[in-house]
Design an enzyme around this catalytic site. Structure first.
Site, mmCIF file in Angstrom:
data_model
loop_
_atom_site.group_PDB
_atom_site.id
_atom_site.type_symbol
_atom_site.label_atom_id
_atom_site.label_comp_id
_atom_site.label_asym_id
_atom_site.label_seq_id
_atom_site.Cartn_x
_atom_site.Cartn_y
_atom_site.Cartn_z
ATOM 1 N N LYS A 195 0.854 -1.203 0.000
ATOM 2 C CA LYS A 195 0.000 0.000 0.000
ATOM 3 C C LYS A 195 0.885 1.246 0.000
ATOM 4 C CE LYS A 195 -1.872 2.593 3.273
ATOM 5 N NZ LYS A 195 -1.814 3.929 2.661
ATOM 6 N N GLU A 269 10.457 0.805 10.262
ATOM 7 C CA GLU A 269 11.423 1.882 10.013
ATOM 8 C C GLU A 269 10.674 3.179 10.283
ATOM 9 O OE1 GLU A 269 13.046 4.777 8.754
ATOM 10 O OE2 GLU A 269 13.000 4.093 6.666
ATOM 11 N N CYS A 303 13.308 10.720 7.084
ATOM 12 C CA CYS A 303 13.339 10.181 8.452
ATOM 13 C C CYS A 303 14.723 10.342 9.081
ATOM 14 C CB CYS A 303 12.896 8.733 8.453
ATOM 15 S SG CYS A 303 13.663 7.747 7.189
ATOM 16 N N GLU A 400 10.026 15.124 15.856
ATOM 17 C CA GLU A 400 10.318 15.067 14.426
ATOM 18 C C GLU A 400 9.425 16.080 13.711
ATOM 19 O OE1 GLU A 400 9.149 11.501 12.179
ATOM 20 O OE2 GLU A 400 11.142 11.546 11.289
HETATM 21 P P1 NDP Z 1 1.935 7.539 8.798
HETATM 22 O O1 NDP Z 1 2.771 6.729 9.705
HETATM 23 O O2 NDP Z 1 0.497 7.715 9.140
HETATM 24 O O3 NDP Z 1 1.969 6.909 7.318
HETATM 25 C C1 NDP Z 1 2.790 5.890 6.853
HETATM 26 C C2 NDP Z 1 1.988 4.836 6.107
HETATM 27 O O4 NDP Z 1 1.175 4.087 7.003
HETATM 28 C C3 NDP Z 1 1.027 5.418 5.083
HETATM 29 O O5 NDP Z 1 0.912 4.544 3.988
HETATM 30 C C4 NDP Z 1 -0.253 5.470 5.877
HETATM 31 O O6 NDP Z 1 -1.401 5.609 5.110
HETATM 32 C C5 NDP Z 1 -0.206 4.161 6.626
HETATM 33 N N1 NDP Z 1 -1.030 4.097 7.808
HETATM 34 C C6 NDP Z 1 -1.616 5.121 8.511
HETATM 35 N N2 NDP Z 1 -2.302 4.635 9.568
HETATM 36 C C7 NDP Z 1 -2.156 3.284 9.539
HETATM 37 C C8 NDP Z 1 -2.627 2.220 10.381
HETATM 38 N N3 NDP Z 1 -3.363 2.460 11.452
HETATM 39 N N4 NDP Z 1 -2.277 0.952 10.071
HETATM 40 C C9 NDP Z 1 -1.510 0.698 9.003
HETATM 41 N N5 NDP Z 1 -1.037 1.655 8.160
HETATM 42 C C10 NDP Z 1 -1.349 2.935 8.429
HETATM 43 O O7 NDP Z 1 2.609 8.925 8.575
HETATM 44 P P2 NDP Z 1 1.904 10.293 8.118
HETATM 45 O O8 NDP Z 1 1.849 10.293 6.665
HETATM 46 O O9 NDP Z 1 0.602 10.471 8.842
HETATM 47 O O10 NDP Z 1 2.920 11.374 8.664
HETATM 48 C C11 NDP Z 1 2.843 11.818 10.023
HETATM 49 C C12 NDP Z 1 4.228 12.059 10.580
HETATM 50 O O11 NDP Z 1 4.958 10.840 10.535
HETATM 51 C C13 NDP Z 1 5.065 13.023 9.752
HETATM 52 O O12 NDP Z 1 4.826 14.331 10.151
HETATM 53 C C14 NDP Z 1 6.455 12.565 10.057
HETATM 54 O O13 NDP Z 1 6.904 13.181 11.253
HETATM 55 C C15 NDP Z 1 6.311 11.087 10.273
HETATM 56 N N6 NDP Z 1 6.701 10.287 9.079
HETATM 57 C C16 NDP Z 1 7.860 9.597 9.129
HETATM 58 C C17 NDP Z 1 8.278 8.866 8.046
HETATM 59 C C18 NDP Z 1 9.559 8.121 8.067
HETATM 60 O O14 NDP Z 1 10.043 7.716 7.022
HETATM 61 N N7 NDP Z 1 10.125 7.876 9.219
HETATM 62 C C19 NDP Z 1 7.515 8.836 6.808
HETATM 63 C C20 NDP Z 1 6.263 9.549 6.859
HETATM 64 C C21 NDP Z 1 5.915 10.245 7.956
HETATM 65 P P3 NDP Z 1 -1.850 7.103 4.769
HETATM 66 O O15 NDP Z 1 -0.957 7.544 3.686
HETATM 67 O O16 NDP Z 1 -3.231 6.995 4.347
HETATM 68 O O17 NDP Z 1 -1.720 7.914 6.038
#
Ligand code: NDP
Length: 491
Positions: A195, A269, A303, A400
């Site tokens: 996904k 991660e 990240c 973050e």
């Molecule tokens: P999320 O952790 O919500 O998103 C990462 C992935 O997980 C997306 O595909 C998301 O879908 C999906 N997801 C969301 N909720 C669930 C769930 N309950 N069960 C399984 N999968 C899920 O990150 P966000 O996009 O909301 O970003 C929020 C914060 O996270 C950012 O401000 C940043 O600080 C941090 N972040 C860190 C990352 C990293 O690489 N370490 C990457 C992205 C964000 P969907 O896209 O629909 O939300």
């Protein structure tokens, strides 16, 4: 009067050098009006859809399916069938052929994917062109090389694939994260349900066309789009054997709780708050480049971004001065312009989060600097930002931000640098800038971080393992280590 003097008399003196726009053409990208889910090698219509946009101007690019539990169920069933009926039994050398093909097709279609990545994600074209695409192809090449050598990688352990892998990826490096997840899974003989993030599904959907071109057997890779609910359905599905997740620490923790007591393998991660530590003997101009690359690369949506700069007290002032001067040269604007250094913020939600944390930094007493730059009126933008006068306890030093915002702190001794750098719940990466090789080695041992860069930052290579400690997650992606989560061992 000499000839030169005469010419100088007549030639107008240039008053400044400006960049002419250098937009990359988007004609190479051909999008459908809408996309369903890619299940069992076929497009399956989605019952519910939403529009995915370009963050640079909020243009709706295509309609995307909101995956339901039934869609996830169908994708897992297709992956299971492909696993049981051929893929897991295929000799490694045959699996490798598909991976090599995918890598080569990605190279051939690199410009198309780079433009699409910048359009849907907001990152500058020079980054998607020079970083995301070459690295994505390199991961497929690299893991293609391991596919027929697993028993040499893990001698006397009889490595076997785990089964169906559920993979959930974020929006900051959409195609690259897809490659990090799919390449090792397939090399080890697993099948996949992936996904992409809600805001950046397009490169994953166009990638399905690459899979068809490569003639990958149906069901080996399935892509289901949607928001967190679709991700949760993958995590909870009883027939998934392994979950690989990249994203926020909050969602990572929730997934870990849900999987407790199940047989599913898990790698996480998650977030980071990396320290970039500059000693007084380092080459300051080079360090400035590393600091800029560390935090403004991909608008800071990284990240492992070097979001906390630790400057040794004796050089803190000149270093910050140089940094501010350098920020004035950064070009913020259209992601598709080849001169752009800092593109658009990925979403309204992320812009709000950055804005909130920056306001908190100001309220808590930090001093803000933003270079003069005109931000486009439409779309989501944030100027490169530096905070000085930051205390360890401030939110901008703890949380973050995931945006182009740097917090500057200082230290006197190496021991103090270590203490302060490790004072975070995260442990993903760190940077050290010094002339002394012995100090680099000492610092690398002291840092509680999965990756420590020395005199450089944000360098990635498929042969090098990447992953975190503490709340940055567990498990490694990349390198030989990156194979292990996708294998079970019979001996
Ligand atoms: P999320 O952790 O919500 O998103 C990462 C992935 O997980 C997306 O595909 C998301 O879908 C999906 N997801 C969301 N909720 C669930 C769930 N309950 N069960 C399984 N999968 C899920 O990150 P966000 O996009 O909301 O970003 C929020 C914060 O996270 C950012 O401000 C940043 O600080 C941090 N972040 C860190 C990352 C990293 O690489 N370490 C990457 C992205 C964000 P969907 O896209 O629909 O939300």
């Amino acid at each position: 009067m000499t000839e030169v003097d005469r010419k100088q008399d007549r030639a107008p003196v240039p008053t400044g050098w400006t960049y002419a726009p250098a937009p990359e053409s988007r004609d190479i990208v051909r999008l459908a009006e809408g996309y369903g889910h890619f299940i069992g090698g076929e497009w399956v219509d989605a019952a519910e859809t939403y529009g995915t946009i370009a963050p640079r101007d909020e243009e709706v690019l295509a309609q995307i399916g909101q995956g339901t539990e039934q869609d996830v169920d169908a994708a897992v069933a297709a992956a299971r069938e492909a696993f049981a009926n051929g893929w897991s039994e295929l000799p490694g050398s045959e699996r490798a052929k598909y991976l090599f093909r995918i890598a080569r097709i990605l190279q051939e279609r690199a410009r198309e994917f780079a433009v699409l990545e910048s359009l849907n994600g907001g990152k500058p074209i020079k980054e998607s062109r020079d970083v995301d695409l070459p690295l994505a192809a390199a991961h497929f090449f690299y893991y293609a090389g391991w596919a027929d050598k697993l028993e040499y990688a893990f001698p006397h352990r009889q490595p076997k694939p785990v089964g169906v892998a559920g993979q959930i990826i974020p929006w900051n490096f959409p195609l690259l994260m897809l490659a990090w997840k799919i390449a090792p899974a397939l090399a080890c003989g697993n099948t996949v349900v992936l996904k992409p993030a809600e805001t950046t599904p397009l490169t994953a959907l166009v990638f399905c066309d690459v899979l068809r071109q490569a003639e990958l057997p149906a069901g080996v890779v399935n892509i289901v789009t949607g928001d967190g609910r679709t991700g949760a359905a993958i995590v909870d599905h009883p027939d998934v054997d392994k979950i690989a997740f990249t994203g926020s620490t909050e969602v990572g923790k929730a997934i870990q709780r849900r999987l407790a007591g199940t047989k599913k393998k898990l790698t996480l991660e998650l977030g980071g708050k990396a320290a970039n530590i500059v000693f007084d003997d380092s080459a300051l101009d080079q360090a400035v480049e590393g600091i800029v690359n560390g935090i403004y690369f991909n608008q800071g949506h990284v990240c492992c971004a070097g979001s906390r700069l630790f400057a040794q007290e004796s050089i803190a002032e000149p270093l910050v001065e140089k940094l501010k001067k350098r920020l004035e040269t950064l070009r913020v604007g259209d992601p598709l312009d080849k001169n752009t250094d800092v593109g658009a913020i990925n979403s309204k939600m992320q812009l709000d989060r950055i804005t909130e944390l920056v306001e908190a930094g100001k309220e808590e007493g930090a001093e803000i600097y933003q270079p003069p730059c005109r931000l486009p009126e439409k779309g989501y933008w944030f100027a490169p930002t530096v905070f000085t006068n930051v205390a360890q306890s401030y939110r901008i030093a703890q949380e973050e931000i995931f945006g182009p915002v740097l917090s500057v702190l200082t230290f006197r001794t190496p021991e103090e640098a270590v203490e302060k750098a490790n004072n975070t719940p995260y442990g993903l990466s760190a940077g050290v800038w010094t002339e002394k090789g012995s100090r680099i080695l000492w610092m690398a041992q002291q840092m509680r971080a999965g990756v420590v860069w020395a005199n450089t930052f944000n360098r990635f290579d498929p042969s090098s393992p990447f992953g975190g400690y503490k709340e940055s997650g567990f498990g490694r992606e990349g390198g030989l280590h990156g194979l292990e989560p996708y294998l079970r061992f019979e001996a």
